[in-house]
Enzyme design. Sequence first.
Site, mmCIF file in Angstrom:
data_model
loop_
_atom_site.group_PDB
_atom_site.id
_atom_site.type_symbol
_atom_site.label_atom_id
_atom_site.label_comp_id
_atom_site.label_asym_id
_atom_site.label_seq_id
_atom_site.Cartn_x
_atom_site.Cartn_y
_atom_site.Cartn_z
ATOM 1 N N ALA A 133 27.307 -5.397 117.280
ATOM 2 C CA ALA A 133 27.446 -5.312 118.740
ATOM 3 C C ALA A 133 28.839 -5.679 119.264
ATOM 4 O O ALA A 133 29.212 -5.290 120.369
ATOM 5 C CB ALA A 133 26.399 -6.204 119.399
ATOM 6 N N PHE A 167 34.113 -2.062 118.754
ATOM 7 C CA PHE A 167 34.728 -1.193 119.775
ATOM 8 C C PHE A 167 33.722 -0.151 120.289
ATOM 9 O O PHE A 167 33.469 -0.048 121.498
ATOM 10 C CB PHE A 167 35.946 -0.516 119.113
ATOM 11 N N ILE A 168 33.122 0.588 119.374
ATOM 12 C CA ILE A 168 32.183 1.643 119.778
ATOM 13 C C ILE A 168 30.882 1.029 120.300
ATOM 14 O O ILE A 168 30.360 1.438 121.343
ATOM 15 C CB ILE A 168 31.902 2.591 118.585
ATOM 16 N N LYS A 170 30.682 -15.054 119.068
ATOM 17 C CA LYS A 170 30.780 -13.641 119.468
ATOM 18 C C LYS A 170 29.586 -13.235 120.339
ATOM 19 O O LYS A 170 29.729 -12.513 121.314
ATOM 20 C CB LYS A 170 30.854 -12.729 118.237
ATOM 21 N N ILE A 195 26.365 -7.776 106.308
ATOM 22 C CA ILE A 195 25.458 -6.668 105.987
ATOM 23 C C ILE A 195 25.503 -6.277 104.509
ATOM 24 O O ILE A 195 24.714 -5.444 104.063
ATOM 25 C CB ILE A 195 25.733 -5.433 106.875
ATOM 26 N N TYR A 220 37.415 3.948 102.277
ATOM 27 C CA TYR A 220 36.649 3.882 103.526
ATOM 28 C C TYR A 220 35.906 5.206 103.733
ATOM 29 O O TYR A 220 34.714 5.222 104.070
ATOM 30 C CB TYR A 220 37.568 3.578 104.726
ATOM 31 N N LYS A 230 31.680 5.694 103.941
ATOM 32 C CA LYS A 230 30.882 6.341 104.987
ATOM 33 C C LYS A 230 30.006 7.448 104.391
ATOM 34 O O LYS A 230 28.857 7.632 104.779
ATOM 35 C CB LYS A 230 31.793 6.909 106.088
ATOM 36 N N SER A 290 41.150 2.080 114.834
ATOM 37 C CA SER A 290 41.521 3.394 115.390
ATOM 38 C C SER A 290 42.333 3.243 116.681
ATOM 39 O O SER A 290 43.322 3.957 116.883
ATOM 40 C CB SER A 290 40.280 4.266 115.614
#
Length: 351
Positions: free
Chosen positions: A15, A18-19, A43, A65, A172, A176, A223
Amino acid sequence: MTAANNNTTVFVSGASGFIAQHIIRQLLDQNYKVIGSVRSTEKGDNLKNAIFKSANFNYEIVKDIADLNAFDPVFEKHGKDIKVVLHTASPLNFTTTEYEKDLLIPAVNGTKGILESIKKYAAQTVERVVVTSSFASHTSTVDMCNTKGKITEDSWNQDTWENCQTDAVRAYFGSKKFAEEAAWEFLNKNKDTVKFKLATVDPVYVFGPQNHIEPGKKVLNVSSEVINQLVHLKKDDPLPQVACGYIDVRDIAKAHILAFQKDELIGQRLLLHSGLFTVQTLLDAINEQFPELRGKIPAGEPGSNKPEDLLTPIDNTKTKKLLGFEFRDLKTIIQDTVSQILEAENASAKL
Ligand code: NDP
């Protein structure tokens, strides 16, 4: 699944990201109840009390995670309430040299782990899962530079677990791909056990304003840092090398929400892409739109280094049709991103 719904609880992993912050902002605006996972109380409290300031936002701690059981306590506690899961958490780190430990394993275990936790504690309550995957699951850093090829919703990155480990960006990309593959494989194996339907949101480079910039914050997420860096280069500094597709974070957030609201999006790999860029494209736009930066930052060679001459074309016609809304263009993205960076600096300077 209905649109805005006061009784629907959405779980958003990562959470603080950025996105994710944009997704949560839009969910709260549509009256959803949101539970977000963060890695620390600090946080979580910051999101709850300083950023979202909403009784409809609550958080749980999920420290790492990479631990396959990391999400168990969340679903054990809230499994009866959560109808939608948006899994955004994944490491985005282009500087590590420990590719498996810092990228591949957390990305894959995060996805496997959250789906296993849903199966254990919320198999019949969670109706929709949206995994934030990436353009990186559609191509590798090598294959994205073939101007004669084409990348579509159906493309898959062909790298293997071993050969993606040559540098952090390629690893990376691999992380994904393997995480997204794990999600589809899980569903395939467990479709008779779990109720949920799956979609993935697969963005190219995500730019656009931050949901919130902490005063004095100098380094942004990976990004956004591309544009932040350019705004802070000196006129004669060497230019970083990066080229890819771009998309606005506000459009990515909207796509995540539509991905669980619209039945037509079930089972889709949504390829989110607005246009291609190189560093020169970005510099041209920044210099044109921000006269106050002209002469302070590099100009490069205006009009040169066209992305179409370097990159594999991306055809996401299907996604655009399925989503049914216009993605923001580069001009808007640069305007809103750079203005926010400059305004935040001015505000910090006055503190
Ligand atoms: P951020 O780095 O801002 O957010 C990543 C989030 O994941 C953070 O909340 C971070 O927590 C959390 N996270 C990372 N590693 C772990 C871990 N080991 N355990 C627990 N939490 C972890 O990145 P973005 O918002 O840009 O990215 C969000 C998602 O979108 C990711 O899945 C990324 O791969 C994907 N994506 C992003 C693109 C982009 O251009 N930004 C493009 C394509 C896909 P913390 O902040 O505490 O470290």
